[in-house]
Design a protein around this motif. Structure first.
Motif, PDB file in Angstrom:
ATOM      1  N   ALA A 254      39.587  26.159  49.368  1.00  0.00           N
ATOM      2  CA  ALA A 254      39.606  24.894  48.570  1.00  0.00           C
ATOM      3  C   ALA A 254      38.687  23.693  49.362  1.00  0.00           C
ATOM      4  O   ALA A 254      38.252  23.135  49.162  1.00  0.00           O
ATOM      5  N   LEU A 255      40.305  23.464  50.955  1.00  0.00           N
ATOM      6  CA  LEU A 255      39.851  22.089  51.575  1.00  0.00           C
ATOM      7  C   LEU A 255      38.303  22.808  52.135  1.00  0.00           C
ATOM      8  O   LEU A 255      37.673  21.564  52.315  1.00  0.00           O
ATOM      9  N   LEU A 291      27.083  31.582  49.856  1.00  0.00           N
ATOM     10  CA  LEU A 291      27.379  32.766  49.036  1.00  0.00           C
ATOM     11  C   LEU A 291      26.008  33.230  49.501  1.00  0.00           C
ATOM     12  O   LEU A 291      26.007  35.017  49.332  1.00  0.00           O
ATOM     13  N   ASN A 292      24.915  32.878  48.907  1.00  0.00           N
ATOM     14  CA  ASN A 292      23.616  32.996  48.248  1.00  0.00           C
ATOM     15  C   ASN A 292      22.768  32.726  49.360  1.00  0.00           C
ATOM     16  O   ASN A 292      21.349  33.706  49.290  1.00  0.00           O
ATOM     17  N   GLU A 293      23.036  32.402  50.405  1.00  0.00           N
ATOM     18  CA  GLU A 293      21.767  32.327  51.581  1.00  0.00           C
ATOM     19  C   GLU A 293      21.567  33.032  52.237  1.00  0.00           C
ATOM     20  O   GLU A 293      22.816  33.610  52.498  1.00  0.00           O
ATOM     21  N   GLU A 328      40.160  38.025  50.473  1.00  0.00           N
ATOM     22  CA  GLU A 328      40.801  37.234  50.087  1.00  0.00           C
ATOM     23  C   GLU A 328      40.154  36.234  49.837  1.00  0.00           C
ATOM     24  O   GLU A 328      40.033  35.714  48.888  1.00  0.00           O
ATOM     25  N   PHE A 329      39.461  35.612  51.048  1.00  0.00           N
ATOM     26  CA  PHE A 329      38.740  34.430  51.089  1.00  0.00           C
ATOM     27  C   PHE A 329      37.566  33.930  50.207  1.00  0.00           C
ATOM     28  O   PHE A 329      37.241  33.435  49.254  1.00  0.00           O
ATOM     29  N   LYS A 330      36.959  35.407  50.052  1.00  0.00           N
ATOM     30  CA  LYS A 330      35.077  35.867  48.871  1.00  0.00           C
ATOM     31  C   LYS A 330      36.117  35.831  47.790  1.00  0.00           C
ATOM     32  O   LYS A 330      34.660  35.147  47.580  1.00  0.00           O
ATOM     33  N   LYS A 331      36.771  35.601  47.094  1.00  0.00           N
ATOM     34  CA  LYS A 331      37.425  35.678  45.934  1.00  0.00           C
ATOM     35  C   LYS A 331      36.779  34.708  45.916  1.00  0.00           C
ATOM     36  O   LYS A 331      36.318  33.979  44.272  1.00  0.00           O
ATOM     37  N   TRP A 332      37.228  33.642  46.254  1.00  0.00           N
ATOM     38  CA  TRP A 332      37.848  31.605  45.970  1.00  0.00           C
ATOM     39  C   TRP A 332      36.624  31.564  46.179  1.00  0.00           C
ATOM     40  O   TRP A 332      35.939  30.436  45.885  1.00  0.00           O
ATOM     41  N   ALA A 335      34.583  31.945  43.452  1.00  0.00           N
ATOM     42  CA  ALA A 335      34.626  30.853  41.866  1.00  0.00           C
ATOM     43  C   ALA A 335      34.237  29.772  41.644  1.00  0.00           C
ATOM     44  O   ALA A 335      34.237  29.406  40.921  1.00  0.00           O
ATOM     45  N   TYR A 336      34.738  29.332  42.803  1.00  0.00           N
ATOM     46  CA  TYR A 336      33.835  27.794  43.570  1.00  0.00           C
ATOM     47  C   TYR A 336      32.957  27.714  42.916  1.00  0.00           C
ATOM     48  O   TYR A 336      31.966  26.864  42.575  1.00  0.00           O
ATOM     49  N   ALA A 337      31.777  28.308  43.524  1.00  0.00           N
ATOM     50  CA  ALA A 337      30.497  28.863  43.508  1.00  0.00           C
ATOM     51  C   ALA A 337      30.140  29.034  42.341  1.00  0.00           C
ATOM     52  O   ALA A 337      28.988  28.435  41.711  1.00  0.00           O
ATOM     53  N   GLU A 338      30.940  29.700  41.333  1.00  0.00           N
ATOM     54  CA  GLU A 338      30.233  29.428  40.164  1.00  0.00           C
ATOM     55  C   GLU A 338      30.801  28.652  38.834  1.00  0.00           C
ATOM     56  O   GLU A 338      30.326  28.259  38.203  1.00  0.00           O
ATOM     57  N   ASP A 339      32.074  28.131  39.406  1.00  0.00           N
ATOM     58  CA  ASP A 339      32.293  26.503  38.537  1.00  0.00           C
ATOM     59  C   ASP A 339      32.484  25.510  39.870  1.00  0.00           C
ATOM     60  O   ASP A 339      33.652  25.032  40.153  1.00  0.00           O
ATOM     61  N   GLU A 340      31.759  23.931  39.503  1.00  0.00           N
ATOM     62  CA  GLU A 340      32.649  23.087  40.612  1.00  0.00           C
ATOM     63  C   GLU A 340      32.987  22.435  39.511  1.00  0.00           C
ATOM     64  O   GLU A 340      34.104  21.876  40.849  1.00  0.00           O
TER      65      GLU A 340
END
Length: 381
Positions: A254-255, A291-293, A328-332, A335-340
């Motif tokens: 998040a940071l 994530l997508n580029e 573990e980092f990637k799952k967050w 989550a943040y890429a999908e939900d601002e």
């Protein structure tokens, strides 16, 4: 809408990649930025600045001559202990400048942020470098030794100011010095972290709960070099740095999303370029791009960094790329890429925690952090 708000809106929208503009138009409306309700207004004190100074003189009087006439480390450390006690006493008696006084400081910081456009600085805002100053002044905290953090504002002194990770931050410190001269009662630690709050809120990000109470220390309290993240490292390094401060994996990701704001400069960090197409707008685009580029290693004579394969205009640090290589980092990141809005909530909580590292609870002037108003909100009255 005010002229200032219109300029900010045009600047932000114009910089965003076309595919991302439509989905974020509504989110820039101030009504969609609120994540906490207003804290109760603190009653306005009479002659705050005069009372503030008088209390300091009275409380320190018995040891002031020894502390300020002596050059010994013990004297300086005693000075900090006394000042911490004074701040704690002021907080306990509610004998401090009011919330309205700090709102005035916030507003002045916001005005200075906008002058960057007239001066041709970077992408037209000092917000990113104000955030970096607040981050680096706070991120030196070590939970094991309870040293570092934002309490003493030790980057004012040469040893810490010259740490490699702090290259270029004299720009932010010098700009904020003009605010300090206008409001001499505010501590540097409070001023710098409040500038970080203003940077996020004025650039379209979430509300950042904040409260004052930091004190200014001495050079002997400077932290050793190496406590801030090194952009050239991987996941193990990231965890070592952030775990030392007391953050978990979710808070770490998040940071690091704060990289949505700003860019790297070759004459400071050695790296070069922005992370997103909108470096003066706080969005979750950092995660979506990461994530997508398609990211490839940049071919140049500088340190290892990645660039987007499509436009070659964006960059990612090895520490950024590590977030999608670690499970573990990637799952967050996902989550943040999908939900601002989820990221806004988590980022707000983690950044508020970061800005308070190293500050004794007794020094804070309020139990519940304040939510200061953005300039847009104040103009809508």
């Amino acid at each position: 809408m005010s002229l200032a708000a219109l300029r900010a809106s045009v600047r932000r929208v114009g910089a965003v990649a076309p595919a991302a503009r439509a989905s974020r138009t509504g989110l820039r409306n101030p009504a969609f930025r609120r994540f906490s309700t207003e804290a109760p207004q603190t009653p306005k004190k009479t002659s705050n600045t005069v009372l503030f100074g008088a209390l300091g003189v009275a409380a320190v009087g018995g040891v002031a001559f020894w502390v300020y006439a002596s050059n010994s480390d013990s004297a300086r450390e005693a000075g900090s202990a006394v000042r911490s006690g004074v701040q704690s006493a002021k907080a306990a008696t509610n004998f401090t400048p009011s919330k309205e006084d700090y709102q005035k400081v916030y507003n002045r910081i916001a005005e200075i942020m906008e002058t960057a456009a007239d001066k041709g600085y970077d992408d037209g805002s000092y917000g990113p470098i104000f955030l970096r100053l607040a981050w680096h002044a706070s991120g030196t905290y070590d939970k094991e030794t309870n040293t570092g953090g934002s309490n003493y504002a030790t980057m004012r002194f040469e040893p810490e100011a010259k740490h490699g990770a702090n290259n270029g931050l004299h720009i932010a410190r010098d700009l904020l010095e003009t605010v300090k001269q206008e409001f001499p009662w505010i501590s540097y630690g409070d001023l710098w972290t409040l500038a970080g709050v203003a940077a996020i809120q004025e650039e379209g990000g979430p509300k950042i709960p904040w409260r004052p109470g930091r004190i200014d220390g001495f050079e002997t309290q400077c932290t050793p070099d190496g406590r801030l993240p090194d952009g050239s490292k991987g996941a193990d390094h990231i965890r070592a740095i952030f775990y030392r401060m007391g953050f978990n994996d979710q808070e770490i990701v998040a940071l690091i999303g704060g990289h949505a704001l700003g860019r790297c400069h070759r004459d400071r960090s050695g790296f070069e370029g922005p992370w997103t197409f909108s470096p003066t707008s706080v969005t979750n685009e950092f995660y979506r791009l990461l994530l997508n580029e398609k990211w490839v290693w940049k071919k140049w004579d500088g340190p290892k960094q990645l660039e987007d394969k499509t436009t070659h205009s964006l960059m990612m640090l090895p520490t950024d790329y590590a977030l999608v290589q670690d499970k573990e980092f990637k799952k967050w990141v996902k989550a943040y890429a999908e939900d601002e809005q989820l990221w806004f909530k988590d980022f707000s909580a983690a950044l508020s925690k970061l800005f308070e590292l190293g500050v004794p609870e007794s020094q804070f002037v309020t139990r519940e952090p304040w939510i200061l108003k953005s300039t847009d909100e104040q103009e809508q009255k």
